[in-house]
Design a protein around this motif. Structure first.
Motif, mmCIF file in Angstrom:
data_model
loop_
_atom_site.group_PDB
_atom_site.id
_atom_site.type_symbol
_atom_site.label_atom_id
_atom_site.label_comp_id
_atom_site.label_asym_id
_atom_site.label_seq_id
_atom_site.Cartn_x
_atom_site.Cartn_y
_atom_site.Cartn_z
ATOM 1 N N SER A 57 31.561 24.330 18.394
ATOM 2 C CA SER A 57 31.495 23.152 17.594
ATOM 3 C C SER A 57 30.472 22.274 18.167
ATOM 4 O O SER A 57 29.775 22.655 19.201
ATOM 5 N N ILE A 58 29.591 21.408 17.087
ATOM 6 C CA ILE A 58 28.574 20.763 17.413
ATOM 7 C C ILE A 58 28.654 19.685 18.739
ATOM 8 O O ILE A 58 27.828 19.700 19.646
ATOM 9 N N LYS A 59 29.898 19.203 18.669
ATOM 10 C CA LYS A 59 30.289 18.241 19.932
ATOM 11 C C LYS A 59 30.120 19.108 21.380
ATOM 12 O O LYS A 59 29.611 18.426 22.132
ATOM 13 N N SER A 60 31.001 20.279 21.271
ATOM 14 C CA SER A 60 30.839 20.950 22.529
ATOM 15 C C SER A 60 29.506 21.230 22.896
ATOM 16 O O SER A 60 29.389 21.432 24.341
ATOM 17 N N VAL A 61 28.724 21.636 21.990
ATOM 18 C CA VAL A 61 27.042 22.113 22.515
ATOM 19 C C VAL A 61 26.478 20.862 23.074
ATOM 20 O O VAL A 61 25.640 21.029 23.881
ATOM 21 N N ALA A 62 26.693 19.829 22.414
ATOM 22 C CA ALA A 62 26.160 18.588 22.918
ATOM 23 C C ALA A 62 26.464 18.221 24.181
ATOM 24 O O ALA A 62 26.103 17.451 25.095
ATOM 25 N N GLN A 63 27.811 18.306 24.350
ATOM 26 C CA GLN A 63 28.581 17.984 25.816
ATOM 27 C C GLN A 63 27.912 18.839 26.903
ATOM 28 O O GLN A 63 27.645 18.658 28.021
ATOM 29 N N ASP A 64 27.631 20.364 26.425
ATOM 30 C CA ASP A 64 26.897 21.080 27.606
ATOM 31 C C ASP A 64 25.477 20.680 27.683
ATOM 32 O O ASP A 64 25.168 20.769 28.798
ATOM 33 N N LEU A 65 24.897 19.982 26.849
ATOM 34 C CA LEU A 65 23.324 19.428 26.799
ATOM 35 C C LEU A 65 23.616 18.451 27.829
ATOM 36 O O LEU A 65 22.512 18.104 28.590
ATOM 37 N N ASN A 66 24.483 17.437 27.432
ATOM 38 C CA ASN A 66 24.819 16.065 28.591
ATOM 39 C C ASN A 66 24.938 16.670 30.043
ATOM 40 O O ASN A 66 24.405 16.154 30.822
ATOM 41 N N SER A 67 25.636 17.932 30.097
ATOM 42 C CA SER A 67 25.863 18.314 31.428
ATOM 43 C C SER A 67 24.642 18.586 32.134
ATOM 44 O O SER A 67 24.566 18.327 33.316
ATOM 45 N N LEU A 68 23.834 19.413 31.344
ATOM 46 C CA LEU A 68 22.446 19.831 31.800
ATOM 47 C C LEU A 68 21.736 18.554 32.281
ATOM 48 O O LEU A 68 20.832 18.548 33.341
ATOM 49 N N ILE A 69 21.449 17.449 31.325
ATOM 50 C CA ILE A 69 20.756 16.461 31.605
ATOM 51 C C ILE A 69 21.193 15.606 32.899
ATOM 52 O O ILE A 69 20.372 15.424 33.863
ATOM 53 N N ARG A 70 22.422 15.629 33.015
ATOM 54 C CA ARG A 70 23.070 15.154 34.250
ATOM 55 C C ARG A 70 22.782 15.780 35.545
ATOM 56 O O ARG A 70 22.365 15.207 36.544
ATOM 57 N N HIS A 71 22.792 17.091 35.286
ATOM 58 C CA HIS A 71 22.545 18.119 36.608
ATOM 59 C C HIS A 71 21.050 17.751 36.916
ATOM 60 O O HIS A 71 20.605 18.298 38.174
ATOM 61 N N LEU A 72 20.190 17.687 36.116
ATOM 62 C CA LEU A 72 18.612 17.533 36.208
ATOM 63 C C LEU A 72 18.303 16.012 36.660
ATOM 64 O O LEU A 72 17.413 15.761 37.225
ATOM 65 N N GLY A 73 19.549 15.373 36.819
ATOM 66 C CA GLY A 73 19.177 13.991 37.347
ATOM 67 C C GLY A 73 18.224 13.087 36.501
ATOM 68 O O GLY A 73 17.903 12.161 36.977
ATOM 69 N N LEU A 74 18.293 13.254 35.137
ATOM 70 C CA LEU A 74 17.319 12.331 34.326
ATOM 71 C C LEU A 74 18.128 11.249 33.809
ATOM 72 O O LEU A 74 19.227 11.378 33.339
ATOM 73 N N LYS A 75 17.355 10.030 33.859
ATOM 74 C CA LYS A 75 18.452 8.760 33.339
ATOM 75 C C LYS A 75 18.298 8.539 32.013
ATOM 76 O O LYS A 75 19.063 8.040 31.340
ATOM 77 N N GLN A 76 17.032 8.988 31.381
ATOM 78 C CA GLN A 76 16.840 8.856 30.062
ATOM 79 C C GLN A 76 15.669 9.794 29.419
ATOM 80 O O GLN A 76 14.982 10.207 30.333
ATOM 81 N N ILE A 77 15.995 10.157 28.332
ATOM 82 C CA ILE A 77 15.016 11.300 27.812
ATOM 83 C C ILE A 77 14.520 10.711 26.355
ATOM 84 O O ILE A 77 15.389 9.859 25.399
ATOM 85 N N LYS A 78 13.307 11.304 25.740
ATOM 86 C CA LYS A 78 13.097 11.449 24.447
ATOM 87 C C LYS A 78 13.341 12.793 24.028
ATOM 88 O O LYS A 78 13.593 13.675 24.675
#
Length: 232
Positions: A57-78
Motif C-alpha cells: 500500500s502507498i501508505k505502508s511504504v510512506a510509513q517505512d520512509l517515515n521510520s527511516l527519517i526518524r532513524h536518521l534523526g532528521l527533524k525536517q526534510i525537503k
C-alpha cells in the motif's frame, strides 16, 4: 531500507518511481549536493531494500520512509518524488505533518489507481521484464522484480479534499501535458484543495517531466522553489 548520502546542507530526499530505484536520481546529485545533503532512497520493495513482505500500500511504504527519517534523526526534510515517489510524499505529509518543509511531485498528485489503466497491468508483468531494461540494473534479482510486478495490482491511493487541505508543506506539482497517466480534472482538484501549492505544466512532455530535454529547466525551477522556502 537502502539509502546513499551525498553533499552537505539541508536534507533533500529524492524518491524514484515504481519499478525504478535510487539509481534513477544518481545523475542529479551533482546539481544539488553543493547546497543539500542529498539522500537517494530505495523505497520498500525496490533496489537494494527488502522485497515486499505483505500486500503493498502507498501508505505502508510512506510509513517505512517515515521510520527511516526518524532513524536518521532528521527533524525536517525537503523532498522530490517522481510518480510513485510523489504519491509517497503526499502520504508522508499526512503521517508526519511537520517532517516536510517543502516538496516537489512529478507526475503525481497523491491519487491514482491501476484499475483505471488495465493496459499497464497487461504490459508490466514479470514475463515481459526484458521489455523494461532498467529492471535488471536497478534491482537485486528476479525475485524482487517478480514481487514488484505482482504488487502492481495493489497500486491504488486516494486523497480526500479534507486530507489535501490538511497538508502543511508547500508543494510544487509538475505535470507533463502528454502524461497519459494523469487525469487533469484530478490535477485541478488537488491544486484547488492544497493550501500552499504551485502547478507547473510542461507542454509536449510525458510522464518524466524532469528528464531529457526538460532536465535543465527542472533543475533551475526546483532550486528556485526550494530557495524560496529557505528564505521565508
Amino acid at each position: 531500507m537502502y539509502y546513499e548520502v551525498y553533499g552537505k546542507g539541508e536534507p533533500l530526499f529524492l524518491l524514484h518511481g515504481y519499478t525504478q530505484s535510487s539509481k534513477s536520481w544518481k545523475e542529479y546529485v551533482k546539481d544539488y549536493e553543493s547546497k543539500y545533503e542529498v539522500y537517494l532512497i530505495d523505497l520498500t520493495g525496490h533496489g537494494k531494500s527488502e522485497p515486499f513482505k505483505q500486500e503493498m500500500s502507498i501508505k505502508s511504504v510512506a510509513q517505512d520512509l517515515n521510520s527511516l527519517i526518524r532513524h536518521l534523526g532528521l527533524k525536517q526534510i525537503k523532498a522530490i518524488g517522481f510518480s510513485f515517489g510523489g504519491d509517497i510524499l503526499y502520504q508522508l505529509a499526512l503521517i508526519n505533518p511537520s517532517i516536510l518543509k517543502s516538496m516537489i511531485t512529478i507526475g503525481a498528485v497523491g491519487t491514482w489507481t491501476i484499475h483505471d489503466f488495465p493496459e499497464y497491468l497487461k504490459a508490466f508483468t514479470f514475463e515481459n521484464r526484458n521489455n523494461f531494461p532498467w529492471l535488471k540494473t536497478s534491482h537485486e534479482g528476479d525475485e524482487q522484480i517478480k514481487g514488484m510486478m505482482n504488487q502492481f495490482k495493489n497500486y491504488t491511493v486516494r486523497l480526500s479534499n479534507k486530507e489535501l487541505q490538511s497538508i502543511k508543506p508547500e508543494v510544487l506539482i509538475i505535470i507533463g501535458d502528454d502524461d497519459e497517466g494523469m487525469d487533469f480534472e484530478e490535477v485541478v482538484r488537488v491544486k484547488k484543495n492544497l493550501p500552499k501549492s504551485d502547478l507547473w505544466i510542461l507542454p509536449n512532455v510525458s510522464h518524466g517531466a524532469h528528464e531529457g530535454e526538460t532536465k535543465n529547466d527542472f533543475i533551475i525551477k526546483s532550486k528556485a522553489f526550494f530557495s524560496k522556502k529557505q528564505n521565508q
